[in-house]
Design an enzyme around this catalytic site. Structure first.
Site, short mmCIF file in Angstrom:
data_model
loop_
_atom_site.label_atom_id
_atom_site.label_comp_id
_atom_site.label_asym_id
_atom_site.label_seq_id
_atom_site.Cartn_x
_atom_site.Cartn_y
_atom_site.Cartn_z
N CYS A 2 0.47 -0.66 0.28
CA CYS A 2 -0.03 0.35 -0.10
C CYS A 2 0.97 1.11 0.10
O CYS A 2 1.74 0.96 0.42
CB CYS A 2 -0.63 -0.16 1.40
SG CYS A 2 -2.05 -1.91 1.75
N ARG A 27 1.13 1.86 -5.78
CA ARG A 27 0.95 0.39 -4.84
C ARG A 27 0.17 0.00 -4.67
O ARG A 27 -0.32 -0.96 -3.75
CB ARG A 27 2.16 1.43 -3.92
CG ARG A 27 3.21 1.27 -4.20
CD ARG A 27 3.65 2.75 -2.80
NE ARG A 27 4.23 1.44 -1.83
CZ ARG A 27 4.99 0.75 -1.53
NH1 ARG A 27 5.79 0.49 -2.05
NH2 ARG A 27 5.38 0.29 -0.59
N TRP A 84 -3.47 -1.89 -0.82
CA TRP A 84 -4.21 -2.96 -1.69
C TRP A 84 -4.60 -3.43 -0.82
O TRP A 84 -3.84 -4.13 -0.10
CB TRP A 84 -2.72 -3.43 -2.53
CG TRP A 84 -2.63 -4.45 -3.07
CD1 TRP A 84 -2.42 -5.59 -2.56
CD2 TRP A 84 -2.93 -4.53 -4.87
NE1 TRP A 84 -2.66 -6.15 -4.10
CE2 TRP A 84 -2.67 -5.63 -5.52
CE3 TRP A 84 -2.83 -3.74 -6.15
CZ2 TRP A 84 -2.69 -6.10 -6.61
CZ3 TRP A 84 -2.72 -3.66 -7.40
CH2 TRP A 84 -2.81 -5.03 -7.14
N ASN A 110 0.68 0.02 5.95
CA ASN A 110 0.77 -1.08 4.88
C ASN A 110 1.73 -2.26 5.34
O ASN A 110 2.17 -2.40 6.50
CB ASN A 110 2.79 -0.13 3.91
CG ASN A 110 2.76 -1.48 2.94
OD1 ASN A 110 2.07 -2.25 2.30
ND2 ASN A 110 4.28 -0.83 2.62
N GLY A 111 1.33 -3.31 5.62
CA GLY A 111 2.16 -4.50 5.45
C GLY A 111 0.79 -5.56 6.15
O GLY A 111 -0.58 -5.55 5.83
N GLU A 493 10.22 -21.79 -16.49
CA GLU A 493 9.64 -20.70 -16.16
C GLU A 493 11.09 -19.75 -16.51
O GLU A 493 11.06 -18.32 -17.15
CB GLU A 493 9.45 -20.72 -14.83
CG GLU A 493 9.67 -18.26 -13.95
CD GLU A 493 8.47 -18.23 -14.77
OE1 GLU A 493 8.01 -16.76 -14.84
OE2 GLU A 493 7.25 -19.13 -15.67
N LYS A 497 11.45 -16.91 -19.13
CA LYS A 497 11.61 -15.18 -18.92
C LYS A 497 12.57 -14.81 -19.97
O LYS A 497 12.64 -13.31 -20.40
CB LYS A 497 12.41 -14.86 -17.44
CG LYS A 497 11.30 -15.27 -16.65
CD LYS A 497 10.91 -14.09 -16.25
CE LYS A 497 9.10 -13.60 -16.20
NZ LYS A 497 8.62 -15.22 -16.60
N GLU A 500 11.21 -13.78 -23.06
CA GLU A 500 10.16 -12.90 -23.18
C GLU A 500 10.55 -11.61 -23.68
O GLU A 500 10.71 -10.51 -23.77
CB GLU A 500 8.84 -12.81 -21.66
CG GLU A 500 7.97 -14.07 -21.60
CD GLU A 500 7.32 -13.67 -20.25
OE1 GLU A 500 6.71 -13.43 -20.12
OE2 GLU A 500 8.37 -13.71 -19.20
N HIS A 516 15.95 -37.59 -25.81
CA HIS A 516 14.96 -38.46 -26.28
C HIS A 516 15.03 -37.21 -28.05
O HIS A 516 14.05 -37.26 -28.28
CB HIS A 516 13.68 -38.54 -26.24
CG HIS A 516 13.71 -39.66 -25.04
ND1 HIS A 516 13.53 -40.92 -25.06
CD2 HIS A 516 14.27 -39.92 -23.86
CE1 HIS A 516 14.29 -41.87 -24.75
NE2 HIS A 516 14.35 -41.24 -23.38
N LYS A 615 0.53 -7.42 -20.77
CA LYS A 615 0.27 -8.04 -18.65
C LYS A 615 -0.45 -8.38 -18.79
O LYS A 615 -0.55 -9.70 -17.98
CB LYS A 615 0.66 -6.64 -17.84
CG LYS A 615 0.24 -7.22 -16.25
CD LYS A 615 1.66 -7.99 -16.20
CE LYS A 615 1.89 -8.01 -14.61
NZ LYS A 615 3.60 -8.97 -15.00
#
Length: 620
Positions: A2, A27, A84, A110-111, A493, A497, A500, A516, A615
């Site tokens: 936040c 945020r 958030w 925040n948190g 992954e 990256k 991308e 193989h 996104k």
């Protein structure tokens, strides 16, 4: 994640708070609010939605000659927040600032406060009346409980009772020229002006007003006045703190001083994972996933089969989750790409738990797969980062990843948070189904709680090693990534990256499948990135690495610290901290994120906005 801004000084505070919040809206934008000290009272206005909604609420108050409008003419002290949501639904009651019953203490937070339920019970027994579903409100009541005319001392006493990771700012109507801030893990920064002082969760909130800053370190408090600041420890020991001057432009400030959003978000992963697991792992012997009613945990105990549907990076997180669910909860798990599952005429129905993983909560293929499963009688669980998204409205239960806003198109912190949630789900199901001994659950949880610290430690040391490897290989036009068991989705992954953001042709394979077919691609110019962290299949991985080297390829290994076995099988090694072998993906992926990043930057590419990508994928 936040946004916080506070101000004490000589200028009208309302516009300064709104301007500061506009720079922090990245945020959080579920809700927003401000509080101003106006004589013998505090006036506050809050609104659901983005900052435009708050401005509209402020304008409406001015037209009605409301309390905030009157306060705005004279108030020179105030706090603001953009939220958030993590605890509690997105509504005005859960928006910040929060306050005590006498409306004399206001806070923005925040948190996450991990022990808020115990504090809430104790304070409630003492007469506190809570008006929200949030964990943050407990801080206002706790400060009020300790308040005896000295806000700094009340905050210090409250801080020592709080468990979690958070930053907050408090103000009292009885001390109108004082704000007190506290930091535990989450950022908080002081801005020093001429006869005025700011306190915010990031520099952009006050950059247009001053570039002179003072940084709070972890486990520190600060008292700010218009022309002075006092830093202190939780024990009350006063600390000296220099004033620094930042030379950032506004864009750099929004990136927290990092050169790109992607690098900033890579470095936010420790905090993001901490937010994801914090209050869900309060018990030493188990996991709680209720999330204020977002998930009925009784759904988890009796399922016959789990089906995971996802796309892209979320698919890789689901693959790791499959291994954890099978290993710990001993339940059959099927993993599928959502865009394929939706057209398969799948056999699914009552007794099945279908888990849809989608960062945005709006991924079209994943939503379609979830709908098919629900129509056929399956229980559907959404794992997403966005409260109120379509996935949350179409599922029987929701688990939020709490990663905060991710600006860069390439997912980093949202991936590790998805993996962390899958681990939590696996542990909770194991607990409910009795498939893991309590001692083993406690052992895994101890390691899981250490992961944010391990990520932080890893990020402080590994970038130079990664950069050296990137410098050696950035011109190569083909990479091969290999892994086994939980190392395979990490390899997938890492390869994604690199594709991308660097546009390099990259393949990722189960290491046992290499001979193989893919081994035909190797020559002495081929970098082969191998996930070789500690696991029951490490000997097999080492054998595959030798096969690669026999063809002249150059092996780059991600390995666990202290394991000397890998040194004889790799040309270059990136070490990650030791932890439970099943949790290694949360650490092993980070060097691969950085490797893709450094190669892309070396090639002069825009890593935040790679070509042809978006996104959120809301179409097929």
């Amino acid at each position: 994640m936040c946004g916080i801004v506070g101000y004490v000084g000589k200028r009208p505070v309302q516009d300064l708070l709104l301007a500061g919040l506009s720079k922090l809206e990245y945020r959080g934008y579920d809700s927003a609010g401000i509080s101003l000290i106006a004589g013998d009272r505090i006036e506050s206005v809050r609104a659901v939605g983005n900052l435009d909604r708050l401005r509209a609420a402020v304008d409406a108050d001015e037209e009605a000659e409301g309390g905030v409008a009157v306060a705005a003419r004279t108030a020179t002290t105030g706090i603001g927040h953009t939220r958030w949501a993590t605890h509690g639904r997105v509504n005005e009651a859960n928006a910040h600032p929060h306050y005590d019953n006498e409306d004399r203490i206001h806070v923005v937070v925040n948190g996450i406060v991990e022990n808020y339920m115990a504090l809430k019970q104790r304070l409630g027994d003492g007469g506190a009346v809570f008006t929200s579903e949030t964990d943050a409100e407990v801080i206002a009541h706790l400060i009020s409980h300790h308040y005896d005319g000295d806000l700094a001392e009340a905050v210090r006493l409250a801080f020592n009772e709080l468990v979690g990771h958070f930053a907050f700012v408090a103000m009292s109507v009885e001390e109108p020229d004082v704000l007190v801030g506290a930091r535990k893990e989450c950022p908080l920064i002081v801005g020093r002006g001429d006869g005025e002082t700011f306190l915010a969760s990031a520099v952009p909130a006050f950059l247009a007003q001053t570039r002179r800053v003072q940084f709070l370190d972890n486990d520190e408090l600060v008292v700010i006045r218009p022309d002075a600041t006092t830093f202190m420890t939780p024990a009350g020991e006063v600390l000296e703190r220099e004033i620094d001057e930042v030379d950032w432009d506004e864009e750099t400030a929004e990136k927290g001083g990092f050169e790109t959003f992607m690098l900033k978000e890579i470095h936010e992963q420790a905090d993001a994972v901490a937010s994801t697991i914090a209050d869900r792992t309060v018990r030493e012997d188990g996991v709680d996933l209720d999330d204020e009613g977002a998930l009925d945990e009784s759904l988890l105990a009796g399922v016959n089969r789990v089906v995971i549907v996802a796309c892209g990076t979320s698919y890789h997180a689901g693959l790791i989750g499959r291994y954890a669910l099978e290993e710990w909860a001993r339940v059959p798990v099927e993993m599928d790409v959502a865009s394929e599952y939706r057209y398969r005429n799948p056999v699914v129905g009552p007794g099945d738990l279908v888990v849809g993983i989608t960062q945005s909560g709006e991924t079209a293929d994943t939503l379609a797969a979830m709908r098919i499963a629900r129509e056929r009688g399956a229980t559907v669980l959404a794992i997403t980062n966005i409260m109120g998204s379509q996935a949350t409205r179409e599922a029987d239960g929701v688990l939020y990843t709490r990663a905060g806003l991710e600006v860069s198109v390439a997912a980093t912190k949202t991936f590790v948070c998805q993996v962390a949630v899958m681990y939590l789900l696996g542990l909770r199901m194991a607990e409910l189904r009795g498939t893991l001994e309590p001692e083993r659950i406690a052992e895994i949880l101890r390691d899981l709680k250490r992961i944010p610290h391990c990520i932080e430690e890893l990020l402080t040391r590994i970038d130079p090693e990664v950069t050296a490897i990137a410098d050696a290989h950035w011109r190569k036009e083909f990479f091969l990534y290999l892994g086994r068991h939980v190392g395979l989705p990490v390899a997938l992954e890492g390869a994604l990256k690199l594709k991308e953001i660097s546009y390099i042709s990259t393949d990722a394979y189960a290491a046992g499948e290499m001979k193989h077919g893919p081994i035909a691609l190797l020559d002495q110019d081929t970098p082969v990135v191998t996930v070789a962290t500690d696991s029951p299949v490490l000997d097999k991985v080492a054998s595959n690495m030798q096969e690669v080297r026999a063809r002249g390829a150059q092996v780059i290994a991600v390995a666990t610290e202290g394991n000397e076995q890998i040194a004889g099988h790799a040309d270059q090694i990136l070490h990650v901290p030791q932890t439970d072998w099943m949790l290694q993906p949360l650490l092993a992926v980070i060097p691969l994120q950085l490797l893709a990043y450094r190669i892309a930057r070396r090639r002069g590419l825009n890593v935040d906005q790679p070509r042809n990508l978006a996104k959120t994928v809301t179409v097929e």
